[in-house]
Design an enzyme around this catalytic site. Structure first.
Site, PDB file in Angstrom:
ATOM      1  N   LYS A 195       0.866  -1.210   0.005  1.00 37.79           N
ATOM      2  CA  LYS A 195       0.135   0.008   0.136  1.00 37.79           C
ATOM      3  C   LYS A 195       0.816   1.271  -0.068  1.00 37.79           C
ATOM      4  O   LYS A 195       0.454   2.443  -0.806  1.00 37.79           O
ATOM      5  CB  LYS A 195      -0.811  -0.115   1.283  1.00 37.79           C
ATOM      6  CG  LYS A 195      -2.050  -0.719   1.007  1.00 37.79           C
ATOM      7  CD  LYS A 195      -2.877  -0.852   2.404  1.00 37.79           C
ATOM      8  CE  LYS A 195      -4.037  -1.959   2.351  1.00 37.79           C
ATOM      9  NZ  LYS A 195      -4.525  -2.229   3.607  1.00 37.79           N
ATOM     10  N   ARG A 254       0.685  19.146  -7.270  1.00 39.08           N
ATOM     11  CA  ARG A 254       0.033  20.189  -7.046  1.00 39.08           C
ATOM     12  C   ARG A 254       1.012  21.227  -6.591  1.00 39.08           C
ATOM     13  O   ARG A 254       0.535  22.634  -6.899  1.00 39.08           O
ATOM     14  CB  ARG A 254      -0.900  19.958  -5.810  1.00 39.08           C
ATOM     15  CG  ARG A 254      -2.092  19.209  -6.033  1.00 39.08           C
ATOM     16  CD  ARG A 254      -2.990  19.113  -4.861  1.00 39.08           C
ATOM     17  NE  ARG A 254      -2.687  18.570  -3.686  1.00 39.08           N
ATOM     18  CZ  ARG A 254      -2.358  17.465  -3.298  1.00 39.08           C
ATOM     19  NH1 ARG A 254      -2.622  16.200  -4.235  1.00 39.08           N
ATOM     20  NH2 ARG A 254      -1.965  16.923  -2.306  1.00 39.08           N
ATOM     21  N   TYR A 295       7.779  -6.290  -1.414  1.00 38.86           N
ATOM     22  CA  TYR A 295       8.736  -5.147  -1.522  1.00 38.86           C
ATOM     23  C   TYR A 295       9.140  -5.036  -3.057  1.00 38.86           C
ATOM     24  O   TYR A 295       8.935  -3.712  -3.519  1.00 38.86           O
ATOM     25  CB  TYR A 295       9.896  -5.393  -0.682  1.00 38.86           C
ATOM     26  CG  TYR A 295      11.101  -4.151  -0.330  1.00 38.86           C
ATOM     27  CD1 TYR A 295      10.637  -2.966   0.101  1.00 38.86           C
ATOM     28  CD2 TYR A 295      12.109  -4.296  -0.653  1.00 38.86           C
ATOM     29  CE1 TYR A 295      11.608  -2.263   0.444  1.00 38.86           C
ATOM     30  CE2 TYR A 295      13.148  -3.426  -0.866  1.00 38.86           C
ATOM     31  CZ  TYR A 295      12.859  -2.349  -0.267  1.00 38.86           C
ATOM     32  OH  TYR A 295      13.654  -1.310   0.006  1.00 38.86           O
TER      33      TYR A 295
HETATM   34  P1  NAD Z   1      13.637   2.876   7.507  1.00 34.36           P
HETATM   35  O1  NAD Z   1      12.829   1.860   7.762  1.00 34.36           O
HETATM   36  O2  NAD Z   1      14.571   3.377   8.544  1.00 34.36           O
HETATM   37  O3  NAD Z   1      12.836   4.029   7.066  1.00 34.36           O
HETATM   38  C1  NAD Z   1      11.604   4.375   6.270  1.00 34.36           C
HETATM   39  C2  NAD Z   1      10.745   5.261   7.091  1.00 34.36           C
HETATM   40  O4  NAD Z   1       9.475   5.264   6.466  1.00 34.36           O
HETATM   41  C3  NAD Z   1      10.483   4.943   8.140  1.00 34.36           C
HETATM   42  O5  NAD Z   1      10.596   6.106   9.212  1.00 34.36           O
HETATM   43  C4  NAD Z   1       9.039   4.582   8.512  1.00 34.36           C
HETATM   44  O6  NAD Z   1       8.224   4.956   9.748  1.00 34.36           O
HETATM   45  C5  NAD Z   1       8.639   5.462   7.340  1.00 34.36           C
HETATM   46  N1  NAD Z   1       7.022   4.917   6.797  1.00 34.36           N
HETATM   47  C6  NAD Z   1       6.890   3.486   6.386  1.00 34.36           C
HETATM   48  N2  NAD Z   1       5.542   3.323   6.123  1.00 34.36           N
HETATM   49  C7  NAD Z   1       5.057   4.741   6.081  1.00 34.36           C
HETATM   50  C8  NAD Z   1       3.813   5.497   5.621  1.00 34.36           C
HETATM   51  N3  NAD Z   1       2.897   4.658   5.220  1.00 34.36           N
HETATM   52  N4  NAD Z   1       3.614   6.708   6.154  1.00 34.36           N
HETATM   53  C9  NAD Z   1       4.621   7.442   6.432  1.00 34.36           C
HETATM   54  N5  NAD Z   1       5.817   6.846   6.811  1.00 34.36           N
HETATM   55  C10 NAD Z   1       6.180   5.529   6.433  1.00 34.36           C
HETATM   56  O7  NAD Z   1      14.467   2.539   6.089  1.00 34.36           O
HETATM   57  P2  NAD Z   1      15.519   3.361   5.214  1.00 34.36           P
HETATM   58  O8  NAD Z   1      16.839   2.310   5.321  1.00 34.36           O
HETATM   59  O9  NAD Z   1      15.946   4.474   5.872  1.00 34.36           O
HETATM   60  O10 NAD Z   1      14.917   3.408   3.842  1.00 34.36           O
HETATM   61  C11 NAD Z   1      14.469   4.465   3.431  1.00 34.36           C
HETATM   62  C12 NAD Z   1      13.975   4.238   1.854  1.00 34.36           C
HETATM   63  O11 NAD Z   1      15.197   4.045   1.308  1.00 34.36           O
HETATM   64  C13 NAD Z   1      12.846   3.368   1.632  1.00 34.36           C
HETATM   65  O12 NAD Z   1      11.889   3.641   0.818  1.00 34.36           O
HETATM   66  C14 NAD Z   1      13.700   1.996   1.300  1.00 34.36           C
HETATM   67  O13 NAD Z   1      13.052   1.152   0.271  1.00 34.36           O
HETATM   68  C15 NAD Z   1      14.591   2.816   0.349  1.00 34.36           C
HETATM   69  N6  NAD Z   1      16.058   1.990   0.244  1.00 34.36           N
HETATM   70  C16 NAD Z   1      16.780   1.744   1.331  1.00 34.36           C
HETATM   71  C17 NAD Z   1      18.005   0.999   1.303  1.00 34.36           C
HETATM   72  C18 NAD Z   1      19.041   0.735   2.347  1.00 34.36           C
HETATM   73  O14 NAD Z   1      20.048   0.106   2.148  1.00 34.36           O
HETATM   74  N7  NAD Z   1      18.990   1.476   3.564  1.00 34.36           N
HETATM   75  C19 NAD Z   1      18.235   0.299   0.263  1.00 34.36           C
HETATM   76  C20 NAD Z   1      17.486   0.373  -1.069  1.00 34.36           C
HETATM   77  C21 NAD Z   1      16.139   1.194  -0.785  1.00 34.36           C
END
Ligand code: NAD
Ligand code: UDP
Length: 313
Positions: A91, A106, A145
């Site tokens: 979602k 917007r 994912y």
């Molecule tokens: P993380 O879990 O620390 O951070 C994700 C954040 O998104 C969290 O603070 C969480 O509370 C918030 N979140 C989740 N669902 C939400 C929602 N519905 N509404 C509002 N907030 C929401 O993970 P991260 O490692 O910081 O990853 C951040 C982004 O980078 C993600 O999109 C992840 O897919 C992408 N990413 C990270 C890595 C990595 O190695 N760290 C690699 C590839 C992609």
């Protein structure tokens, strides 16, 4: 004043991005539902230009003031999180990305989607360049994912092509640094936690699978350059240095001076066998490449956690 919205701003990467944008003089609105993020990641921020908005991106979002940039990072990111939250992950990748893109549309703001090397699945091309379409199991446990991110990429390109939104897509390869949760299940925080307690380091499978690990400050630099570029198709950002997971475990033991033994546990289903970014495009377009080697990054991570690091012989 330039205003940036950072969705997922209370998470690991998002909180470092908020720091970086505030240091550059932006007003920053951090939007997060605290599912996998925590207020601890942003409690050090004392800047009046910073606002935290607790909001679930799955629901529509309006921001009254002008917005110049939307960095969309909200999504569970660690395998244990998206396995625990499979529907939520789908979602936030779909409705959540629609809502973030709608906000950017917007406000006529620049938009950046945090996508992932997981869109390549268990790759049959190595290293992975942006032209590779991937090898993903859509119905396996990681599919929630991988497919959410692939859909989010398609959606972002559609908002760009049909609606004229100024969109950018970063495919992030494994990134690490301070503020990863010790129990988030990812290899580096898990190995560091185990090593600091002299507990067994749990390498899944024989540890011959590879990953390429990028230190967080390098990644954030690439992200802020990308959103200001004219590139709309995806760009890989990651460190091309490639290590087996066994080598990673050995590096963590070395850097921490730990007495931990390395033990082997079952390999999770569909765990990619290799992963290394081809960063030719990022070098050419952004003049970007990582500067921090793995062991230096591990030391910086420990220092950021307040752990004293043993000095080498
Ligand atoms: P993380 O879990 O620390 O951070 C994700 C954040 O998104 C969290 O603070 C969480 O509370 C918030 N979140 C989740 N669902 C939400 C929602 N519905 N509404 C509002 N907030 C929401 O993970 P991260 O490692 O910081 O990853 C951040 C982004 O980078 C993600 O999109 C992840 O897919 C992408 N990413 C990270 C890595 C990595 O190695 N760290 C690699 C590839 C992609
Ligand atoms: N891994 C491991 N032990 C752990 C956690 C992870 O051996 O305690 C392995 C995992 O199976 C994968 C690699 O380390 O092969 C990277 O896992 P992570 O969850 O950090 O990232 P991703 O699989 O998303 O690249």
């Amino acid at each position: 004043m330039t205003t940036s919205v950072v969705t997922g701003g209370a998470g690991f990467l998002g909180s470092h991005l908020c720091d970086r944008l505030l240091a550059a003089g932006h007003r920053v609105i951090c939007v997060d539902n605290l599912d996998t993020g925590t207020l601890e990641n942003i409690e050090h921020i004392r800047d009046e230009a910073f606002t935290f908005l607790q909001h679930d991106l799955i629901d529509h979002i309006e921001i009254a003031e002008r917005v110049d940039y939307v960095f969309h990072l909200a999504s569970p990111a660690s395998p244990i999180d998206y396995l625990r939250l499979p529907l939520h992950t789908l979602k936030v990748g779909s409705y959540g990305t629609h809502n973030a893109l709608g906000l950017a549309k917007r406000h006529r703001a620049r938009f950046l989607l945090a996508s992932t090397s997981e869109v390549y699945g268990d790759p049959k091309e190595h290293p992975q360049s942006e032209g590779y379409w991937g090898h993903v199991n859509p119905i396996g446990p990681r599919g929630v994912y991988d497919e959410a991110k692939r859909y989010a990429e398609a959606l972002t390109m559609a908002y760009h092509r049909q609606q004229g939104v100024d969109t950018h897509i970063v495919r992030i390869f494994n990134t690490y640094g301070p503020r990863m949760r010790p129990h988030d299940g990812r290899a580096i925080p898990t190995f560091i936690r185990q090593a600091l307690q002299d507990k067994p380091i749990t390498v899944f499978g024989d540890g011959s699978q590879t990953r390429s690990f990028c230190y967080v400050s390098d990644l954030i630099e690439g992200i802020v350059r990308l959103i200001d570029s004219e590139r709309h198709e995806p760009v890989n950002l990651g460190n091309p240095g490639e290590f087996t997971i066994l080598e990673l475990a050995e590096a963590v033991v070395r850097v921490t001076g730990s007495a931990s033994p390395i033990v082997h546990e079952a390999l999770p289903q569909d765990d990619p066998t290799v992963r290394r970014p081809d960063i030719t495009l990022a070098r050419e377009l952004l003049g970007w490449e990582p500067t921090i080697e793995l062991e230096d990054g591990l030391r910086l991570t420990l220092a950021g956690m307040g752990v004293e690091v043993p000095v080498g012989p």
